[in-house]
Enzyme design. Structure first.
Site, PDB file in Angstrom:
ATOM      1  N   GLY A  31      48.513   4.329  30.381  1.00 18.37           N
ATOM      2  CA  GLY A  31      47.958   4.061  29.053  1.00 18.37           C
ATOM      3  C   GLY A  31      46.614   3.371  29.107  1.00 18.37           C
ATOM      4  CD  GLN A  32      41.666   2.389  29.038  1.00 14.88           C
ATOM      5  OE1 GLN A  32      41.915   2.705  30.189  1.00 14.88           O
ATOM      6  NE2 GLN A  32      41.049   1.271  28.717  1.00 14.88           N
ATOM      7  CG  ASP A 151      46.638  -4.162  15.902  1.00 19.74           C
ATOM      8  OD1 ASP A 151      46.360  -3.425  14.925  1.00 19.74           O
ATOM      9  OD2 ASP A 151      46.202  -3.952  17.041  1.00 19.74           O
TER      10      ASP A 151
END
Length: 315
Positions: A31-32, A151
């Site tokens: 993932g990034q 978030d």
């Protein structure tokens, strides 16, 4: 200074050379994110983990400190567990339990019809929404200090082997006393489309736990529709306001994104999710949990949502 003050044994503090071994020399990137890359790893006892290397840590490692301080000591079935961390010079790493089914985003916006038909059946959608709600209720009410996430979005909801949801990514979180209802922020934080209007402008009221409730509502509306609430790639985005579109569907008894063969009971589950998500007075997460576990018949239809100048749902 933070780490000295922290002075605890959980989560484990690792050296960078230990992190390299755990992450198997960073060979498998899974993932990034905005703050760094995530690699698959394994602890000495063969337990799989995800290793996040922080690359763009803002200020004095604010993201790193937020993660360790907020989720380092809490344990809840619907919050991803921080197993360990590393802080060695400029190298900072966070080690989490491994979530094999990745994020909710991958499934609710999938173009593969089988995903909706076999995985995200109405009961599973309800289970996932309820799990997220319980995790958020714990953050808001169950900890020594209230934790505001700021978030909440599908990308930050990870799924375990049984597709149970876990809230992750506390880089923007804020700790505050449980008896403090209003929070002061120097700048808006979060992701476009999920940010509550008061984070843009004080004209919409004070910032509080209700900002997270707004994000949760938007996330659930995306779950029941399979549509993004904000997609910059669509030029005519302003013509379709997701809450209003879903409201019209519910009020006119039209179907939302459902598998081809759906029972009346399943339709009711999706309708229940939509009604809870559309409440613009943003009830506490305890009330949300009660509404999701109660019956559809006991739910009132909320007022019609409308767009503000910021293209946001009014509080």
């Amino acid at each position: 200074m933070f780490l000295r003050t922290y002075g605890i044994s959980q989560p484990t503090r690792y050296t960078f050379s230990e992190v390299k071994k755990i992450a198997r020399r960073f060979k498998e990137k899974i993932g990034q994110g905005g703050y760094g890359s995530v690699y698959r790893g394994e602890l000495q006892n063969r337990v799989p983990v995800a290793v996040k290397m922080l690359e763009n840590s803002r200020g004095e490692g604010e993201v790193f400190i937020n993660e360790v301080a907020t989720i380092g000591l809490i344990h809840h079935a619907n919050i991803v567990r921080l197993v360990g961390f590393c802080s060695e010079g400029t190298r900072r790493a966070l080690i989490y339990e491994f979530m094999p089914n990745e994020s909710l985003e991958k499934y609710i916006f999938s173009h593969n019809p089988n995903i909706f038909q076999h995985l995200l059946v109405p009961q599973k959608l309800l289970d996932i929404a309820l799990g997220i709600a319980r995790g958020m209720e714990y953050l808001h009410q169950g900890c020594n200090q209230r934790i505001l996430h700021f978030d909440i979005k599908p990308h930050n909801i990870l799924l375990d082997y049984n597709f149970n949801p876990k809230i992750s990514d506390f880089g923007l979180a804020k700790l505050c006393p449980r008896d403090q209802s209003i929070v002061t922020l120097t700048a808006a934080r979060g992701t476009m489309g999920y940010i509550a209007p008061e984070l843009y402008s004080r004209n919409f009221g004070e910032i509080s736990y209700k900002s997270d409730v707004y994000s949760f509502g938007m996330l659930v509306l995306e779950m029941v529709s399979g549509r993004r609430n904000s997609d910059p790639s669509i030029e005519s985005q302003n013509k379709v306001y997701l809450p209003e579109w879903i409201y019209e569907k519910v009020i006119n008894d039209h179907e939302l994104a459902l598998p081809a063969e759906t029972t009346e009971e399943e339709k009711e589950k999706v309708r229940q999710l939509a009604i809870v998500a559309l409440w613009r007075n943003r009830p506490s997460m305890t009330k949300v949990v009660n509404m999701l576990t109660g019956s559809l018949q006991n739910l009132q239809m909320p007022p019609k949502p409308y767009v503000t100048s910021e293209n946001q749902l009014m509080p």
